[in-house]
Design a protein around this motif. Structure first.
Motif, PDB file in Angstrom:
ATOM      1  N   GLY B  73      37.249  48.699  48.914  1.00  0.00           N
ATOM      2  CA  GLY B  73      38.554  49.176  48.764  1.00  0.00           C
ATOM      3  C   GLY B  73      39.383  47.775  48.349  1.00  0.00           C
ATOM      4  N   SER B  74      38.488  46.412  49.370  1.00  0.00           N
ATOM      5  CA  SER B  74      38.869  44.929  49.590  1.00  0.00           C
ATOM      6  C   SER B  74      39.213  44.682  48.335  1.00  0.00           C
ATOM      7  CB  SER B  74      38.316  44.370  50.878  1.00  0.00           C
ATOM      8  OG  SER B  74      37.086  45.991  51.500  1.00  0.00           O
ATOM      9  N   ASP B  75      38.259  44.413  47.571  1.00  0.00           N
ATOM     10  CA  ASP B  75      38.115  44.128  46.028  1.00  0.00           C
ATOM     11  C   ASP B  75      39.708  44.668  45.722  1.00  0.00           C
ATOM     12  OD1 ASP B  75      35.894  43.195  46.615  1.00  0.00           O
ATOM     13  OD2 ASP B  75      34.711  44.005  44.938  1.00  0.00           O
ATOM     14  N   ALA B  76      40.005  45.537  45.272  1.00  0.00           N
ATOM     15  CA  ALA B  76      41.281  46.430  45.039  1.00  0.00           C
ATOM     16  C   ALA B  76      42.398  45.866  45.625  1.00  0.00           C
ATOM     17  CB  ALA B  76      41.515  47.963  45.263  1.00  0.00           C
ATOM     18  N   ILE B  77      42.273  45.350  46.788  1.00  0.00           N
ATOM     19  CA  ILE B  77      43.248  45.157  47.921  1.00  0.00           C
ATOM     20  C   ILE B  77      43.759  43.790  47.701  1.00  0.00           C
ATOM     21  CG2 ILE B  77      44.217  44.250  50.554  1.00  0.00           C
ATOM     22  CD1 ILE B  77      42.712  46.617  51.503  1.00  0.00           C
ATOM     23  N   MET B  78      42.423  42.906  47.063  1.00  0.00           N
ATOM     24  CA  MET B  78      42.558  41.514  46.352  1.00  0.00           C
ATOM     25  C   MET B  78      43.170  41.557  44.855  1.00  0.00           C
ATOM     26  SD  MET B  78      38.901  39.916  48.200  1.00  0.00           S
ATOM     27  CE  MET B  78      38.810  38.598  48.196  1.00  0.00           C
ATOM     28  N   MET B  79      42.679  41.774  43.908  1.00  0.00           N
ATOM     29  CA  MET B  79      43.745  42.598  42.651  1.00  0.00           C
ATOM     30  C   MET B  79      45.055  42.967  42.526  1.00  0.00           C
ATOM     31  SD  MET B  79      40.307  44.376  41.123  1.00  0.00           S
ATOM     32  CE  MET B  79      40.818  45.414  40.054  1.00  0.00           C
ATOM     33  N   ARG B  80      45.147  43.572  43.689  1.00  0.00           N
ATOM     34  CA  ARG B  80      46.677  43.667  43.417  1.00  0.00           C
ATOM     35  C   ARG B  80      47.649  42.964  44.488  1.00  0.00           C
ATOM     36  NH1 ARG B  80      48.034  44.871  40.190  1.00  0.00           N
ATOM     37  NH2 ARG B  80      46.468  46.864  39.674  1.00  0.00           N
ATOM     38  N   ILE B  81      47.165  42.076  45.345  1.00  0.00           N
ATOM     39  CA  ILE B  81      47.766  40.462  45.828  1.00  0.00           C
ATOM     40  C   ILE B  81      48.144  39.714  44.583  1.00  0.00           C
ATOM     41  CG2 ILE B  81      47.989  39.128  47.641  1.00  0.00           C
ATOM     42  CD1 ILE B  81      46.831  41.013  49.429  1.00  0.00           C
ATOM     43  N   GLN B  82      46.702  39.535  43.612  1.00  0.00           N
ATOM     44  CA  GLN B  82      46.508  38.171  43.434  1.00  0.00           C
ATOM     45  C   GLN B  82      47.773  38.955  41.877  1.00  0.00           C
ATOM     46  OE1 GLN B  82      45.150  35.973  42.453  1.00  0.00           O
ATOM     47  NE2 GLN B  82      45.619  35.234  40.345  1.00  0.00           N
ATOM     48  N   GLN B  83      47.851  39.840  41.571  1.00  0.00           N
ATOM     49  CA  GLN B  83      48.722  39.984  40.171  1.00  0.00           C
ATOM     50  C   GLN B  83      49.781  40.659  40.752  1.00  0.00           C
ATOM     51  OE1 GLN B  83      47.274  43.304  37.654  1.00  0.00           O
ATOM     52  NE2 GLN B  83      46.017  42.149  36.579  1.00  0.00           N
ATOM     53  N   ALA B  84      49.976  40.341  41.959  1.00  0.00           N
ATOM     54  CA  ALA B  84      51.445  40.204  42.392  1.00  0.00           C
ATOM     55  C   ALA B  84      51.875  39.279  42.282  1.00  0.00           C
ATOM     56  CB  ALA B  84      51.559  41.208  43.911  1.00  0.00           C
ATOM     57  N   ILE B  85      51.186  38.259  43.220  1.00  0.00           N
ATOM     58  CA  ILE B  85      52.068  36.680  42.984  1.00  0.00           C
ATOM     59  C   ILE B  85      51.729  35.920  41.836  1.00  0.00           C
ATOM     60  CG2 ILE B  85      51.403  36.343  45.533  1.00  0.00           C
ATOM     61  CD1 ILE B  85      48.603  35.575  45.514  1.00  0.00           C
ATOM     62  N   ALA B  86      50.781  36.344  41.128  1.00  0.00           N
ATOM     63  CA  ALA B  86      50.625  35.634  39.170  1.00  0.00           C
ATOM     64  C   ALA B  86      51.906  35.761  38.757  1.00  0.00           C
ATOM     65  CB  ALA B  86      49.192  35.692  39.360  1.00  0.00           C
ATOM     66  N   TYR B  87      52.512  35.593  39.556  1.00  0.00           N
ATOM     67  CA  TYR B  87      53.489  35.265  38.084  1.00  0.00           C
ATOM     68  C   TYR B  87      53.533  34.056  37.983  1.00  0.00           C
ATOM     69  CZ  TYR B  87      57.558  35.327  36.169  1.00  0.00           C
ATOM     70  OH  TYR B  87      59.589  35.506  35.265  1.00  0.00           O
ATOM     71  N   GLN B  88      53.188  33.713  36.954  1.00  0.00           N
ATOM     72  CA  GLN B  88      53.785  32.040  36.460  1.00  0.00           C
ATOM     73  C   GLN B  88      52.842  31.488  37.596  1.00  0.00           C
ATOM     74  OE1 GLN B  88      58.534  31.759  35.996  1.00  0.00           O
ATOM     75  NE2 GLN B  88      57.938  32.026  33.862  1.00  0.00           N
ATOM     76  N   SER B  89      52.071  31.866  38.167  1.00  0.00           N
ATOM     77  CA  SER B  89      51.318  30.698  39.159  1.00  0.00           C
ATOM     78  C   SER B  89      49.851  30.976  38.597  1.00  0.00           C
ATOM     79  CB  SER B  89      51.957  30.669  40.498  1.00  0.00           C
ATOM     80  OG  SER B  89      51.187  32.160  41.218  1.00  0.00           O
ATOM     81  N   GLN B  90      49.156  29.993  39.287  1.00  0.00           N
ATOM     82  CA  GLN B  90      47.748  30.946  39.133  1.00  0.00           C
ATOM     83  C   GLN B  90      47.300  31.899  40.065  1.00  0.00           C
ATOM     84  OE1 GLN B  90      44.973  29.479  37.201  1.00  0.00           O
ATOM     85  NE2 GLN B  90      46.921  29.034  35.738  1.00  0.00           N
ATOM     86  N   GLY B  91      48.010  32.355  41.141  1.00  0.00           N
ATOM     87  CA  GLY B  91      48.222  32.754  42.347  1.00  0.00           C
ATOM     88  C   GLY B  91      46.809  32.063  42.933  1.00  0.00           C
ATOM     89  N   TYR B  92      46.356  32.837  44.249  1.00  0.00           N
ATOM     90  CA  TYR B  92      45.477  32.042  45.212  1.00  0.00           C
ATOM     91  C   TYR B  92      43.842  32.590  44.326  1.00  0.00           C
ATOM     92  CZ  TYR B  92      43.876  37.200  47.027  1.00  0.00           C
ATOM     93  OH  TYR B  92      43.128  38.420  47.154  1.00  0.00           O
ATOM     94  N   LEU B  93      43.523  33.070  43.567  1.00  0.00           N
ATOM     95  CA  LEU B  93      42.122  33.841  43.672  1.00  0.00           C
ATOM     96  C   LEU B  93      42.037  32.429  42.212  1.00  0.00           C
ATOM     97  CD1 LEU B  93      41.144  36.563  43.583  1.00  0.00           C
ATOM     98  CD2 LEU B  93      40.601  35.387  44.942  1.00  0.00           C
ATOM     99  N   PRO B  94      40.922  32.227  41.991  1.00  0.00           N
ATOM    100  CA  PRO B  94      39.957  31.044  40.906  1.00  0.00           C
ATOM    101  C   PRO B  94      39.667  32.384  39.521  1.00  0.00           C
ATOM    102  CG  PRO B  94      38.519  30.720  42.479  1.00  0.00           C
ATOM    103  CD  PRO B  94      39.950  32.056  42.790  1.00  0.00           C
ATOM    104  N   PRO B  95      40.616  32.141  38.299  1.00  0.00           N
ATOM    105  CA  PRO B  95      40.144  33.243  37.425  1.00  0.00           C
ATOM    106  C   PRO B  95      38.372  33.572  37.192  1.00  0.00           C
ATOM    107  CG  PRO B  95      40.954  31.418  36.351  1.00  0.00           C
ATOM    108  CD  PRO B  95      40.748  30.736  37.873  1.00  0.00           C
ATOM    109  N   GLU B  96      37.964  32.728  37.621  1.00  0.00           N
ATOM    110  CA  GLU B  96      35.649  32.863  37.419  1.00  0.00           C
ATOM    111  C   GLU B  96      35.839  34.137  38.311  1.00  0.00           C
ATOM    112  OE1 GLU B  96      36.399  29.925  37.652  1.00  0.00           O
ATOM    113  OE2 GLU B  96      35.820  29.380  39.239  1.00  0.00           O
ATOM    114  N   HIS B  97      36.819  34.126  39.962  1.00  0.00           N
ATOM    115  CA  HIS B  97      36.165  34.625  41.156  1.00  0.00           C
ATOM    116  C   HIS B  97      36.708  36.851  40.940  1.00  0.00           C
ATOM    117  CE1 HIS B  97      36.199  35.118  45.816  1.00  0.00           C
ATOM    118  NE2 HIS B  97      35.933  35.874  44.661  1.00  0.00           N
TER     119      HIS B  97
END
Lengths: 213, 667
Positions: B73-97
């Motif tokens: 579930g924590s993984d899921a939360i991290m993914m949802r946050i990443q996709q919410a903020i990664a519009y025209q930006s890199q988001g907070y997670l490096p791609p390979e992570h």
């Protein structure tokens, strides 16, 4: 608890079929063990069928390497097959010896089974070593990959079987023909015979079909 | 000496995994220290870790699943946050992570949450429902559980030591081959699944044998509770499908370790063969998970509607039909592979046909409720929530079963929405329903209803807010597994999905709170009847929690809904005659550390294999073999519970129930 309270059997036949077979209750341990082991063997055969499928898909992918007919030696395979089939027979004899509690015949038959199994393994090992030394190892082509994996997987099973066989003999030596040890012996026999069945499939699919020019 | 393992394996430069790992480590050490200081270690060892009691093992399976649910579930939360903020930006997670996170999320949720959860419930309940004392192979059962735990352990080690696969939850080659994934991520993936897969196979063999060979007297096939039927179907699928996974992963590992050419692009390897093999396992896997959940719904709906299950026989038929058809549809996972219209049409039609028995089941549940006296307790809420949600998931499933539609929706977020729709709405809701329903049986007290209902409503609404937007962005063309994107139209939906995730998280917190509150109030919530829901099947005939031998006598079953009939009969008889039963000695299997020790060596071997530490591999394998020989050598594998002790326990239970009945009479 009114668990054992008896009441009318009217519920037993709600649809008036006439004859209802009543389930007699849990099966004896011997049946349960053998049944469970059968289920395991079936699952093992499913695993082998994956390797068979992979072999069927990859058999013509020789990538410029040798074809089956160029590397299989029918004489070796014939000897291997005879060893394994004979060992299945002696394994059956060992089971009979265990049933009549005859230690001497049990050890003798198991020992012969072991020797035949080891003979099979050594011939197979020589075949593999020979192929590898000629540069036809499993990484040469997808066909050889599939061949080595399928036949090698069977060989691994035979090796595990030999290990199990020796453990079985040691157990009978140390504990005698105890009920649980007889159950294990039965499972071992099932395992060994199943390996025979799989070998027959390998013999036909890999060596007979593939050996034809 | 240590193979590929050195200090560079630990990601000192990345704060997220490091902090997460440190928190987990501190938590584990804290719990361990607490256990040791409080002196609970011997109790844990004797009563739980070495236990071969199917009820204990079932509880441990569910515990493992719950812990891993928090991780996934924590993984899921991290993914949802990443996709919410990664519009025209890199988001907070490096791609390979990010890639590691979605791979780990899928792997964990399927293998270490859904699987152990349903296997745990089956383990706990099926022997009780069949009226027997244990599963067919108790020690093997323990081995199976601990091997599953080994797999989970290895996945979690990858968080700090090394990396996890970046290949998605099924690790398709050639991406997962050595050329494109030279690191240890795929090895972590493959070995942890290989080891836990063996555990699952063992559990499957065990439960198949239990259902087919151990049923109590009179428990004919057409009298078994529905959950036993779905357990049988699910475990038959395990026995038939998991060896395929074993073989496939073995081939992938041979490619990676020894330079074989099963799935490589060179030397004639065939990548599509991996697709066929992995989905020949993967599609039945879906039904392995959902069939037990269907069984849970059947039990819950019937109990809380106060009616026998409508269309019991059609339900059995539908279950077995699903069991067979689930093996004939695997190719719908790659309609776009180019197999041609004929093949696609056949598999498309087969995929739609499987909706028929599923529909039969839905109607049967609806008709069971029709005219019943429905109680909306928490398990019932989960069941009704399931029916609504699963129908939507089923409909979108039929939609993607149409090959032309699938060409558009393939690998899109629509697909992600679809399978979360069925897996959460089907499996997870079922697991929660079963958890609420059987918790009193396992522990002797009920769960708090208020927190339970809150958990349901938050999870239910949270689910819709999270996943309905994903259907929409899927149709707007968003593909899955995107680390960042530039399409403005997707943005609002991703934000909504993130909000939904927050609501879902509240649901999870409620679930945890429910457990905490219930444990604190356990005296008030105590269930002395053994039958808190007015149940219909045999697990409610014994006390809660059941004694180690489950039943003082093997129950004698005379019809469907065995316990219900017994209760009706007792009412008719007005408890007129109290018979004095003759108790007998009961033989039960002894506890054994075999499972735990085996899993220890399996962990060592797995870790060594991942890092190519060959001496450690040999040590681990030898240790495991030695464990088996030692186990095989023992002389006493059973202990006897004397008849007097059985009588004491059983009489106490009867007394308790009798008091309750007379109290009820006084009211």
């Amino acid at each position: 608890m009114a668990m054992t309270a008896t009441y009318g059997h009217a519920h037993a036949d709600p649809h008036h079929i006439g004859r209802v077979l009543e389930h007699p209750g849990p099966a004896p341990k011997r049946i349960v063990t053998a049944y469970g082991f059968w289920v395991f063997l079936l699952s093992d055969i499913v695993m082998f069928s994956c390797f068979f499928a992979a072999y069927a898909v990859l058999v013509h992918q020789t990538a410029g390497g040798p074809k089956g007919s160029e590397i299989f030696e029918q004489k070796n395979v014939a000897i291997e097959t005879v060893c394994l089939l004979l060992s299945s027979f002696t394994c059956g004899m060992a089971s009979i010896a265990a049933d009549v509690r005859n230690r001497l015949w049990f050890y003798l038959c198991m020992a012969v089974t072991c020797v035949l199994g080891l003979a099979f393994l050594s011939i197979e090992f020589r075949e593999f070593a020979d192929l590898v030394s000629r540069g036809y190892g499993p990484s040469r082509s997808a066909f050889l990959t599939a061949f080595f994996s399928l036949v090698g997987c069977h060989g691994l099973h035979v090796s595990a079987g030999v290990l199990w066989l020796l453990t079985m003999m040691a157990q009978v030596f140390a504990k005698g023909f105890r009920a649980d040890i007889l159950r294990r012996q039965m499972c071992f026999a099932l395992f060994w015979h199943a390996l025979d069945i799989i070998w027959v499939a390998i013999f036909s699919v890999v060596y007979l079909l593939g050996g034809a020019p | 000496m240590f193979g590929k393992l050195d200090w560079s394996a630990i990601p000192f430069g990345q704060p997220i995994p490091l902090i997460a790992g440190a928190v987990v480590l501190v938590a584990i050490l804290g719990v361990l220290a607490w256990v040791v200081v409080k002196g609970h270690l011997p109790y844990l060892w004797h009563e739980w870790i070495t236990s071969v009691d199917h009820k204990r093992i079932g509880v441990m399976y569910v515990l493992l699943a719950s812990v891993m649910l928090l991780r996934g579930g924590s993984d899921a939360i991290m993914m949802r946050i990443q996709q919410a903020i990664a519009y025209q930006s890199q988001g907070y997670l490096p791609p390979e992570h990010y890639n590691q996170i979605f791979s780990a999320h899928g792997t964990i949720m399927i293998f270490f949450v859904a699987m152990p959860f349903v296997i745990g419930l089956m383990n706990l309940v099926v022997p009780l429902q069949l009226g027997v004392r244990d599963v067919a192979f108790p020690t093997l059962n323990s081995v199976g559980f601990w091997l599953t735990a080994t797999g989970a352990l290895l996945v979690n080690i990858s968080l700090v030591v090394g990396e996890f696969a970046r290949t998605g939850w099924l690790a398709f080659p050639p991406l997962s081959g050595l050329t494109y994934s030279p690191g240890v991520g795929v090895d972590y993936y493959a070995w942890s699944l290989q080891i836990s897969g063996v555990g699952t196979l063992v559990a499957g063999i065990n439960l198949v044998t239990t259902v087919l060979k151990l049923r109590t007297r009179g428990m004919n096939y057409l009298r078994m509770p529905m959950f036993c039927w779905t357990t049988l179907a699910s475990n038959l699928l395990i026995v038939a499908a998991f060896p395929i996974l074993t073989a496939t992963l073995a081939m992938l590992l041979l490619d990676r370790y020894l330079g074989f050419h099963f799935f490589t692009n060179e030397a004639g390897g065939n990548v599509m063969m991996f697709m066929n093999l992995i989905w020949a396992w993967g599609h039945p896997e879906v039904y392995i998970l959902v069939l037990p959940a269907f069984g849970i719904y059947s039990e819950v709906v019937s109990t809380f509607s106060h009616k026998p299950l409508f269309g019991y026989r059609s339900m059995v038929l539908a279950t077995m039909a699903i069991c067979v058809i689930s093996f004939m549809v695997w190719l719908h996972h790659f309609f776009t592979m180019g197999a041609g219209p004929d093949v696609n049409a056949i598999f498309g039609i087969a995929s739609m046909i499987i909706a028929v028995p599923t529909g039969v089941k839905i109607y049967n549940w609806l008709f069971t409720m029709y005219g019943g006296r429905i109680r909306f307790a928490t398990p019932m809420l989960w069941s009704i929530g399931f029916m609504v949600t699963f129908i939507i998931g089923g409909l979108t499933g039929v939609l993607v079963a149409v090959p032309p539609a699938d060409f558009l929706l393939h690998n899109s977020m629509f697909l992600v929405a679809h399978f979360h729709n069925v897996i959460i709405g089907g499996v997870l809701f079922g697991a929660f329903a079963g958890f609420e329903y059987w918790f009193p049986k396992a522990f002797g007290f009920r769960l708090d209803e208020r927190w339970g209902k809150a958990a349901f409503w938050f999870t239910f609404t949270g689910f819709y807010i999270t996943f309905m937007p994903l259907y929409i962005v899927g149709m707007l063309g968003m593909t899955r597994r995107m680390q960042h994107y530039d399409v403005a139209a997707w943005r609002p939906w991703m934000l909504v999905a993130a909000i939904g995730m927050a609501v879902l998280t509240v649901g999870v917190i409620c679930q945890v709170m429910q457990l905490v509150v219930s444990i604190r109030n356990r005296e008030a919530l105590r269930d002395r009847t053994g039958d808190p829901w007015d149940g219909r099947s045999l697990e409610w005939a014994t006390s809660s929690p059941p004694p180690v031998f489950n039943f003082a006598f093997h129950p004698d079953v005379r019809g469907e809904d065995a316990y219900w009939a017994m209760k009706q009969h007792a009412k008719e008889q007005q408890l007129a005659h109290h018979f004095e039963p003759e108790y007998e000695d009961i033989e039960m299997p002894r506890n054994s550390p075999t499972g735990f020790v085996c899993a220890f060596f399996a962990s060592v071997t797995g870790f060594a294999l991942i890092w190519h530490i060959w001496w450690m591999v040999i040590l681990g394998v030898l240790g495991a073999f030695a464990t088996f020989v030692v186990f095989a050598w023992r002389d006493h594998d059973e202990y006897v519970i004397p008849a007097a002790e059985v009588a004491r326990i059983d009489q106490a239970n009867i007394e308790e129930r009798r008091n309750l009945v007379s109290m009820a009479g006084a009211l």
